[in-house]
Design a protein around this motif. Structure first.
Motif, PDB file in Angstrom:
ATOM      1  N   GLN A   1      41.532  38.791  19.017  1.00  0.00           N
ATOM      2  CA  GLN A   1      42.059  37.937  20.101  1.00  0.00           C
ATOM      3  C   GLN A   1      42.578  38.773  21.273  1.00  0.00           C
ATOM      4  OE1 GLN A   1      43.006  33.986  20.238  1.00  0.00           O
ATOM      5  NE2 GLN A   1      42.408  35.003  22.117  1.00  0.00           N
ATOM      6  N   ALA A   2      43.356  39.835  20.979  1.00  0.00           N
ATOM      7  CA  ALA A   2      43.955  40.652  22.055  1.00  0.00           C
ATOM      8  C   ALA A   2      42.866  41.364  22.858  1.00  0.00           C
ATOM      9  CB  ALA A   2      44.923  41.673  21.461  1.00  0.00           C
ATOM     10  N   ILE A   3      41.906  41.991  22.122  1.00  0.00           N
ATOM     11  CA  ILE A   3      40.878  42.770  22.836  1.00  0.00           C
ATOM     12  C   ILE A   3      40.004  41.841  23.692  1.00  0.00           C
ATOM     13  CG2 ILE A   3      38.807  44.194  22.518  1.00  0.00           C
ATOM     14  CD1 ILE A   3      40.221  45.490  20.131  1.00  0.00           C
ATOM     15  N   GLU A   4      39.618  40.679  23.162  1.00  0.00           N
ATOM     16  CA  GLU A   4      38.767  39.755  23.922  1.00  0.00           C
ATOM     17  C   GLU A   4      39.504  39.189  25.145  1.00  0.00           C
ATOM     18  OE1 GLU A   4      35.504  39.014  23.830  1.00  0.00           O
ATOM     19  OE2 GLU A   4      35.422  40.660  22.406  1.00  0.00           O
ATOM     20  N   ALA A   5      40.793  38.832  24.951  1.00  0.00           N
ATOM     21  CA  ALA A   5      41.570  38.283  26.084  1.00  0.00           C
ATOM     22  C   ALA A   5      41.632  39.310  27.207  1.00  0.00           C
ATOM     23  CB  ALA A   5      42.967  37.896  25.627  1.00  0.00           C
ATOM     24  N   LEU A   6      41.903  40.577  26.834  1.00  0.00           N
ATOM     25  CA  LEU A   6      42.016  41.635  27.848  1.00  0.00           C
ATOM     26  C   LEU A   6      40.658  41.957  28.459  1.00  0.00           C
ATOM     27  CD1 LEU A   6      44.642  43.974  26.219  1.00  0.00           C
ATOM     28  CD2 LEU A   6      44.924  42.589  28.257  1.00  0.00           C
ATOM     29  N   ASN A   7      39.601  41.871  27.655  1.00  0.00           N
ATOM     30  CA  ASN A   7      38.258  42.184  28.153  1.00  0.00           C
ATOM     31  C   ASN A   7      37.879  41.235  29.285  1.00  0.00           C
ATOM     32  OD1 ASN A   7      35.700  43.376  28.274  1.00  0.00           O
ATOM     33  ND2 ASN A   7      34.854  41.771  26.987  1.00  0.00           N
ATOM     34  N   MET A   8      38.108  39.914  29.063  1.00  0.00           N
ATOM     35  CA  MET A   8      37.788  38.945  30.121  1.00  0.00           C
ATOM     36  C   MET A   8      38.619  39.219  31.364  1.00  0.00           C
ATOM     37  SD  MET A   8      35.298  37.300  29.164  1.00  0.00           S
ATOM     38  CE  MET A   8      35.100  36.610  30.771  1.00  0.00           C
ATOM     39  N   ALA A   9      39.908  39.522  31.142  1.00  0.00           N
ATOM     40  CA  ALA A   9      40.802  39.804  32.279  1.00  0.00           C
ATOM     41  C   ALA A   9      40.292  41.022  33.046  1.00  0.00           C
ATOM     42  CB  ALA A   9      42.218  40.036  31.790  1.00  0.00           C
ATOM     43  N   ALA A  10      39.854  42.052  32.282  1.00  0.00           N
ATOM     44  CA  ALA A  10      39.395  43.295  32.933  1.00  0.00           C
ATOM     45  C   ALA A  10      38.145  43.028  33.769  1.00  0.00           C
ATOM     46  CB  ALA A  10      39.099  44.359  31.879  1.00  0.00           C
ATOM     47  N   ILE A  11      37.216  42.211  33.194  1.00  0.00           N
ATOM     48  CA  ILE A  11      35.979  41.931  33.941  1.00  0.00           C
ATOM     49  C   ILE A  11      36.320  41.225  35.259  1.00  0.00           C
ATOM     50  CG2 ILE A  11      33.878  40.511  33.962  1.00  0.00           C
ATOM     51  CD1 ILE A  11      33.596  41.120  30.974  1.00  0.00           C
ATOM     52  N   LEU A  12      37.201  40.221  35.181  1.00  0.00           N
ATOM     53  CA  LEU A  12      37.514  39.444  36.394  1.00  0.00           C
ATOM     54  C   LEU A  12      38.300  40.264  37.408  1.00  0.00           C
ATOM     55  CD1 LEU A  12      38.166  35.953  34.909  1.00  0.00           C
ATOM     56  CD2 LEU A  12      36.512  36.517  36.651  1.00  0.00           C
ATOM     57  N   ILE A  13      39.246  41.070  36.904  1.00  0.00           N
ATOM     58  CA  ILE A  13      40.060  41.834  37.868  1.00  0.00           C
ATOM     59  C   ILE A  13      39.193  42.913  38.513  1.00  0.00           C
ATOM     60  CG2 ILE A  13      41.080  43.676  36.416  1.00  0.00           C
ATOM     61  CD1 ILE A  13      43.121  41.589  38.814  1.00  0.00           C
ATOM     62  N   SER A  14      38.211  43.463  37.751  1.00  0.00           N
ATOM     63  CA  SER A  14      37.373  44.490  38.392  1.00  0.00           C
ATOM     64  C   SER A  14      36.457  43.843  39.427  1.00  0.00           C
ATOM     65  CB  SER A  14      36.568  45.270  37.362  1.00  0.00           C
ATOM     66  OG  SER A  14      35.599  44.429  36.806  1.00  0.00           O
ATOM     67  N   ASN A  15      36.061  42.564  39.178  1.00  0.00           N
ATOM     68  CA  ASN A  15      35.293  41.848  40.204  1.00  0.00           C
ATOM     69  C   ASN A  15      36.123  41.661  41.460  1.00  0.00           C
ATOM     70  OD1 ASN A  15      33.131  41.677  38.608  1.00  0.00           O
ATOM     71  ND2 ASN A  15      33.276  39.491  38.151  1.00  0.00           N
TER      72      ASN A  15
END
Length: 1253
Positions: A955-969
């Protein structure tokens, strides 16, 4: 498609086709200069890109494994019998697969991108080289049809397009193809049933992304058209700002600008709506697809068809391929753009000039005598075939003689010189030198035998010696000095800081007109030509410089055949033969004395230029009005050079780096400071409601992905249970929830994008308008500063407003969404596990630090690169702008070699730059694999210590992964905010500037003005000119109804008086009174209402003739327009036009001839019914025929008003009531013409120096 649907499609999705000037080049043609090494680079680049794309979805093998291991572990964990050895082995196996794929992807990306970047730089260097070589070898006729500015622009912008479309774009496209292809195959291998369901979304995802890109590019095109029309208005108005000021037309011009901006704003708001719609649709499709896929996947897990990990991995394998494909499809248009751009350049490179000036063919005469003969020559310019310029002309000149060609402008004098130089070939008839037809002579040899000095002398940015050696590359120092002695230039050169090694031109010492002209004469003489051609070589000089230059020319003419052209007959009276041209025919020929006795056309010309007392005035451009035109073309040339320079150095404007540096410099100069985001928000207060709505909706939109990761986690838990009896019903609930999140997210996405987009457009329009309005109220001093050149101000209006817009339009929505997602993602991650989250953040931070370091390094390096490329950039712009001079001096090969040498180092540095870019790109593509590798290993370590559960890790890694993709966009938009703050600082600063002479204020005297003017001990210096006093205690008085003429040498302050009366500036000492009252006490607009100005180069605007005549008046009275036109001698001409008074005058009035423009300007002055008429050299630039008409019009216009006139042609002012002779800023004598001639002072000397016989 029904007509209605077609119409909708056309309106929203089609980019207007631009006129195809050339066929697009095929990819094969684009590699026409490729060597074996280039083909090797191409192969490496393409193959590694495809493999790279195929490798990417292989991450899903690892992902599937990790999810299965965690899922099993979670089940065991809940039942308290976790097999740690099995768990550790499973996680280690799959994380090392992640690591391996990461390394592979990194290496492939670096190699593939690096190879393509290098290939592109190598090809572009060759294309640039051949393009320059082709252009400087084209015949002059070709340049009549191809604008010089457009060619330099073509070189820089088309090459940028080629770089864009050939460096990383093919790689991105191939990677996307590889990813989609391998993703779908992999998904089929995992589970064909689930793949068939998931694959249905692929076309929808690609279509929505493509539709969005297509609609945006169509809207951007329309928006650019609207804004470029506004830019054209701004450029025209700021170029002619003194006319706008003197006619009080500021409000009219602001309205005209506003109308253009309104069109742009409407299109922009529509664009925001379309972009928002597609982004929302994409969101909806994605979430609905997830719901359906996960529901069906759960069904398959329950049926024991597949494992839980397969549900997630199949979905992502297909989706990532589809997303990458959707993002890559818009790149196709960039690649097509590159092919079009290349086609255009190749069409010029492949053009064979009609006359090859470098061809070795042709005869060379060993011992040239210099006899020239024209027999029965007919000619018309290819660009104007309907006008015959020479009509069977025959004349000859013996070796060593001087022959003069005289006549009205446009009668064919300069054409004869163009034919002698073989710039053009005659239609029929023959031209011979020493009896040999010139078409049989070798062109290069012919041009080396002839020396040319024209009216507009070209000086290159180089040292004095290098400029002189353009004439003869191997000239010794002695030869240079003797040529300069002959040209009367040696003395002034020795006074320069480093003598002959002084750098002149932009960035060096500026020479005056007379000095440039003498340098050009020396450059012609250094060649020791047998034939000397002088085309109006002294017409642009004042009397004093002319005397020096004329003496130099007389000395130069001895011992060689000389053909000279002059308007000023006093300069040619000593010629062996004078030939009088009229409308392409020769009317008479003979010596000065013989022609005077004939009492024909020549005698009339002399009389027209004669003042009683046998004197002939001189034409010289005024020192001040000269500035504006000069700076205008200069700034365009500097901008062109800048573009070419950046293109050669491969430094992109898109990085904003160079733009920011320039903007920071401008900001320091203007004394403004960076605006905060709060300042921008304050300025946007009128749009506050829309902005707040958009803001709130962006935050709601940002919550969509955190909701996704919670549902995603819950699904994981559902599938981790041993009892799957309720799994399908739970999955159905999740599917409905996914669809709801998609729907709400989609609506929020559309609404936030549309609202903030509208805010951006409205704010940008108000900002542009505010700055423009304030620019128009500034005084003359403001526009004299180099920082406020036309180019600088128009680009501020265009660039800066759109930079500020970026901080508040739909881009802000993207950033807000990214920030919300990040905050929610962190909250979720911390809530499930506080120990793994900091570690994941640390890894992300490392990536950010590496990338910012690389881009900071590239930015620092970019400034050096552009600096190193400046020589090459300068060679390109100078050689294309001055191609006639280069061909006349036969310096094409030298120029080409200099360019090759200058672009060697920039080329090497550009390749290194490409490789560094590839490293940065490789890090960001391989980051995901390395991130999962480290995070899951660390998670395994924590699970083994019993600190967290396997579910918490997922849960933690997936939540952060989505956040990372969007913030890098959204991180891509961060530089936009820096730009926005700097641009806003500049624009707010420009809106706050208040001028000394403020035409916008309402206070001041508004009593009716009689028209008496008095200058009492007036002192004045131009603000841009430091401490040099232009006027030094000047006393002049003009009573109502009088005509007062100001005469004197160039630079003595005549035109300055006119600018002070108009209050473009205020006096520094003494007082200028109007009707006995200090002019500074009057309301500025009221004072200017009573004054009308006609200048040497009248500025007309891109309006109808009717609007031009009534310029600055709130309402137009047609009867009054026609009456004014009749008085100005222009009515019959206007009535003869098809559209009459509604005919457009064209940009800057260019649809009319010089004499017509001048008469329209006089009509415009009469229309105002002014009390005071100011004439600044109103007939100087005209030939005899137009001058007569204009002079009559002026004599009408002067009646019944005070008239102050500045003139160099003394014949035009001998009837004035009072003539004031100004020298060094003082009035040295005044009186009527006869009184002053009797006094035998300075006026008498001016008359004498211009005397004919």
């Amino acid at each position: 498609m029904s007509p209605k649907k077609q119409n909708i499609y056309k309106r929203w999705f089609t980019v207007p086709r631009q006129e195809k000037t050339a066929e697009p080049a095929s990819y094969r043609t684009m590699l026409r200069y490729a060597t074996k090494y280039d083909y090797f680079l191409l192969t490496v680049g393409l193959v590694s890109s495809i493999i790279n794309g195929i490798m990417n979805p292989l991450n899903m093998i690892a992902f599937q494994g990790v999810v299965d291991v965690l899922n099993e572990a979670e089940t065991e964990y809940k039942e308290h019998h976790l097999d740690k050895d099995k768990f550790t082995a499973g996680i280690q196996k799959y994380t090392w697969i992640y690591f391996g794929i990461g390394c592979f992807v990194f290496a492939l990306t670096f190699v593939g991108m690096g190879a393509l970047f290098t290939l592109t730089e190598r090809q572009v260097k060759q294309i640039r080289k051949h393009f320059l070589q082709s252009i400087i070898n084209q015949e002059i006729e070709w340049f009549d049809k191809n604008e010089v500015g457009a060619l330099t622009h073509k070189m820089s912008s088309n090459i940028e397009k080629i770089k864009d479309g050939t460096s990383d774009k093919p790689a991105i496209l191939l990677q996307a193809l590889g990813a989609l292809f391998s993703g779908v195959i992999l998904a089929f291998i995992f589970s064909w049933r689930l793949t068939l369901v998931v694959i249905v979304i692929v076309p929808f995802v690609i279509l929505s992304l493509y539709g969005s890109a297509r609609a945006v590019s169509a809207a951007i095109h329309k928006e650019m058209n609207a804004y470029s029309a506004a830019g054209a208005v701004a450029e025209e108005v700021i170029s002619g700002i003194r006319t706008v000021m003197s006619f009080n037309a500021q409000d009219f011009e602001v309205e005209r600008y506003k109308r253009c901006l309104n069109k742009g704003k409407t299109v922009g708001i529509r664009k925001a709506g379309v972009t928002g719609f597609f982004a929302g649709l994409y969101n909806l499709i994605l979430f609905v697809a997830m719901g359906v896929s996960f529901w069906y996947g759960t069904q398959l897990v329950v049926w024991r068809d597949i494992k839980p990990g397969t549900v997630f991995s199949v979905f992502w394998a297909v989706l990532i391929g589809a997303m990458r494909m959707g993002m890559a499809v818009p790149q196709i248009s960039v690649i097509v753009g590159a092919k079009m751009a290349a086609g255009e350049l190749f069409s010029i490179i492949d053009r064979v000039p009609k006359l090859d000036s470098l061809s070795p063919a042709g005869q060379k005469i060993d011992n040239v005598k210099g006899k020239i003969e024209f027999s029965n020559v007919h000619f018309r310019y290819p660009s104007r075939p309907e006008v015959k310029v020479l009509n069977g002309v025959s004349w000859s000149v013996e070796p060593g003689q001087t022959i003069a060609l005289v006549g009205h402008s446009g009668c064919g004098k300069s054409t004869s010189i163009g034919l002698l130089m073989r710039y053009y070939n005659p239609e029929s008839g023959s031209i011979t030198i020493d009896g040999v037809p010139i078409e049989d002579l070798n062109v290069e040899w012919l041009r080396n035998t002839i020396g040319v000095v024209s009216q507009e002398s070209v000086v290159f940015q180089a040292t004095v010696a290098e400029n002189l050696r353009m004439g003869k590359p191997d000239a010794t120092v002695d030869e240079l000095e003797s040529a300069c002695h002959m040209a009367n230039a040696h003395n002034f050169i020795m006074k320069l800081p480093s003598g002959y090694d002084t750098f002149i031109g932009d960035g060096g010492v500026r020479l005056s007109g007379g000095q440039k002209q003498r340098l050009a004469i020396a450059r012609a003489l250094v060649r020791q030509p047998k034939i000397l051609l002088l085309d109006e070589a002294t017409s642009a000089l004042d009397t004093e410089s002319e005397r020096l230059v004329q003496a130099a020319l007389d000395a130069a003419a001895t011992g060689r055949t000389t053909v000279t052209i002059a308007h000023r007959l006093s300069t040619v009276r000593n010629a062996n033969k004078i030939i009088v041209f009229d409308q392409g025919n020769i009317l008479e020929a003979g010596t000065h004395e013989e022609l005077m006795k004939l009492d024909g056309f020549y005698r009339q010309l002399v009389a027209a230029q004669q003042v009683t007392g046998d004197s002939k005035p001189s034409i010289e451009p005024i020192e001040e009005s000269d500035v504006e035109e000069g700076q205008l073309s200069k700034s365009a040339s500097i901008r062109a050079s800048e573009r070419v320079r950046k293109s050669i150095a491969s430094v992109r404007d898109t990085e904003g780096g160079l733009y920011l540096d320039d903007a920071m410099d401008d900001m320091e100069q203007e004394g403004s400071h960076t605006a905060s985001l709060m300042d921008i928000a304050r300025f946007a207060r009128p749009e506050a409601k829309l902005a707040i709505g958009g803001f709130v909706l962006s935050l709601i939109r940002g919550a969509a992905w955190p909701c996704f990761s919670i549902l995603y986690g819950q699904l994981f838990l559902t599938l981790a249970k041993t009892d799957l009896s309720h799994a399908v019903s739970q999955a159905t609930l999740f599917a409905v929830l996914f669809a709801c999140v998609g729907l709400f997210g989609g609506i929020a996405t559309f609404a936030s994008g549309f609202l903030l987009g509208s805010v951006g457009e409205k704010v940008s329009m108000r900002l542009r308008l505010g700055v423009y309005r304030n620019i128009l109220r500034q005084d003359g001093a403001y526009f004299d500063e180099r920082a406020h050149s036309v180019g600088a101000l128009t680009s501020r209006l265009a660039q800066d407003a759109s930079n500020v817009q970026a901080a508040i339009d739909q881009r802000l929505a993207e950033v807000l969404q990214g920030i919300t997602t990040l905050i929610c993602g962190l909250a979720i991650a911390f809530s499930v596990s506080w120990c793994i989250t900091p570690f994941c953040l640390l890894i992300a931070l490392i990536l950010v630090i590496i990338q910012t370091q690389i881009s900071a390094f590239l930015k620092r390096r970019g400034v050096q690169d552009a600096e190193i490329a400046s020589t090459a950039g300068r060679i390109v712009t100078e050689s294309i702008e001055n191609v006639k001079t280069i061909q006349a001096m036969t310096r094409q090969v030298k120029t080409f070699e200099d360019f090759n040498q200058a672009s060697e180092l920039p080329h090497k540095r550009a390749i290194v730059r490409g490789l560094i870019n590839s490293v940065s790109y490789a890090i960001s593509t391989s980051y995901v694999s390395f991130n999962f590798f480290a995070s899951y290993l660390f998670g395994m370590f924590l699970v083994n210590r019993d600190w967290v559960s396997p579910f918490a890790v997922f849960q933690a890694i997936e939540a952060l992964n989505m956040a990372a993709i969007l913030i890098s966009n959204s991180a891509a938009y961060f530089p936009e905010f820096i730009k926005a703050r700097i641009s806003a600082g500049l624009m707010f600063g420009m809106m706050r500037m208040t001028p000394k002479v403020d035409s916008a204020v309402q206070h001041g005297i508004v009593a009716p003005i009689q028209g008496n003017i008095e200058l009492n001990k007036v002192k004045f210096a131009y603000p841009s000119n430091g401490r040099t006093l232009t006027l030094n205690g000047l006393d002049i008085r003009a009573n109502f109804g009088q005509t007062v003429a100001l005469v004197g040498p160039s630079g003595c302050g005549k035109s300055t008086v006119i600018q002070l009366v108009e209050r473009f500036y205020d006096v520094l000492g003494g007082v200028l009174k109007v009707d006995g009252t200090d002019s500074r006490l009057y309301n500025v607009q009221h004072l200017r209402k009573s004054i009308a100005l006609v200048g040497q180069e009248p500025t007309l605007f891109n309006l109808s003739i009717r609007e031009n005549i009534a310029y600055g008046s709130p309402e137009i009275d047609d009867a009054k327009v026609i009456a004014a036109a009749k008085m100005a001698n222009i009515d019959s001409f206007v009535q003869s036009l098809p559209a009459g008074y509604n005919t457009s005058a064209g940009a800057r009035g260019m649809q009319l001839s010089g004499g017509q423009r001048q008469r329209v300007a006089i009509a415009r002055a009469i229309f105002r019914e002014p009390r005071i008429l100011l004439l600044d050299e109103a007939t100087a630039a005209l030939d005899g025929e137009s001058e007569k008409l204009v002079q009559e019009a002026l004599d009408h216009a002067r009646l019944g008003r005070t008239c102050i006139t500045v003139a160099h042609r003394l014949s035009t002012i001998q009837n004035a009531d009072l003539i004031c002779v100004i020298d060094s800023g003082k009035c040295v004598e005044s009186g009527t013409h006869d009184q002053l001639v009797e006094r035998r002072g300075l006026y008498y000397r001016l008359v004498q120096s211009q005397t004919m016989s």
